[in-house]
Design an enzyme around this catalytic site. Sequence first.
Site, PDB file in Angstrom:
ATOM      1  N   GLY A  49       7.376  -3.161   2.942  1.00 57.66           N
ATOM      2  CA  GLY A  49       6.923  -2.545   1.706  1.00 57.66           C
ATOM      3  C   GLY A  49       6.954  -1.034   1.881  1.00 57.66           C
ATOM      4  N   GLN A  54       4.890   7.628   0.084  1.00 54.25           N
ATOM      5  CA  GLN A  54       5.299   7.653   1.491  1.00 54.25           C
ATOM      6  C   GLN A  54       6.595   8.428   1.727  1.00 54.25           C
ATOM      7  OE1 GLN A  54       4.651   3.175   2.068  1.00 54.25           O
ATOM      8  NE2 GLN A  54       4.146   4.055   4.052  1.00 54.25           N
ATOM      9  N   CYS A  92       1.573   0.282   9.117  1.00 48.44           N
ATOM     10  CA  CYS A  92       2.032   1.096   7.985  1.00 48.44           C
ATOM     11  C   CYS A  92       3.065   2.091   8.496  1.00 48.44           C
ATOM     12  CB  CYS A  92       0.834   1.827   7.379  1.00 48.44           C
ATOM     13  SG  CYS A  92       1.279   2.911   6.013  1.00 48.44           S
ATOM     14  N   LEU A  93       4.130   2.258   7.730  1.00 50.58           N
ATOM     15  CA  LEU A  93       5.189   3.193   8.132  1.00 50.58           C
ATOM     16  C   LEU A  93       4.659   4.622   8.232  1.00 50.58           C
ATOM     17  CD1 LEU A  93       8.142   1.827   5.937  1.00 50.58           C
ATOM     18  CD2 LEU A  93       7.608   1.283   8.327  1.00 50.58           C
ATOM     19  N   HIS A 134      -1.705  -3.659   0.003  1.00 47.50           N
ATOM     20  CA  HIS A 134      -1.463  -2.499   0.878  1.00 47.50           C
ATOM     21  C   HIS A 134      -0.703  -1.402   0.108  1.00 47.50           C
ATOM     22  CE1 HIS A 134      -0.263  -0.787   4.980  1.00 47.50           C
ATOM     23  NE2 HIS A 134       0.506  -0.126   4.131  1.00 47.50           N
ATOM     24  N   GLU A 135       0.327  -1.810  -0.622  1.00 49.74           N
ATOM     25  CA  GLU A 135       1.145  -0.822  -1.349  1.00 49.74           C
ATOM     26  C   GLU A 135       0.370  -0.223  -2.525  1.00 49.74           C
ATOM     27  OE1 GLU A 135       3.598   0.225   0.212  1.00 49.74           O
ATOM     28  OE2 GLU A 135       3.673  -1.463   1.595  1.00 49.74           O
ATOM     29  N   HIS A 138      -1.681   2.596  -1.466  1.00 48.09           N
ATOM     30  CA  HIS A 138      -0.942   3.855  -1.319  1.00 48.09           C
ATOM     31  C   HIS A 138      -0.914   4.635  -2.636  1.00 48.09           C
ATOM     32  CE1 HIS A 138       0.597   3.916   2.739  1.00 48.09           C
ATOM     33  NE2 HIS A 138       1.116   2.704   2.649  1.00 48.09           N
TER      34      HIS A 138
HETATM   35 NI    NI Z   1       1.695   1.532   4.274  1.00 48.96          NI
END
Ligand code: NI
Length: 158
Positions: A49, A54, A92-93, A134-135, A138
Amino acid sequence: MAVRTIVVDGDPVLRQRAQEVDPKELKTEEFKTLLDDMVETMYHANGVGIAAPQIGVSRRIFIAESAQGPIALINPVFTKKSWKTLNGEEGCLSVPGKFDKVRRCKSVTIEGLTAAGAKISFTAENFFARILQHEMDHLDGYLYVDRVKEQKSKRGKE
Ligand code: NI
């Protein structure tokens, strides 16, 4: 298409509430390129995701890997969340190299716009529901590490 730079924890864009997208924008080449780049960046980083903040774009857009492949959701909102929760590991990225357990709703119903501008609503469960939550965080300026902190301090009081 291009792989964009992923911003990491500490960048203020990750702490802002992202702005709604005007549906008229969906038809523009710039918007289509943005979505393509988000998918490419997500795969390049081996993610499941990615949310627009991000890559430094503070807009309410994310990509989530579904059983049918990557789907884009624009201006998403949850219309239902289950009482039942599940604990599971997340990374998480934007928080590279870290993983921790987070409690999330077992199932969620989400609605929003697709890349083509169609209204969509569906219910997701388990891991896919976790990705959506999670997204969505963000888009509201939250990282999963904030949820971990919240949940640990709550448990400490019990
Ligand atoms: Ni994330």
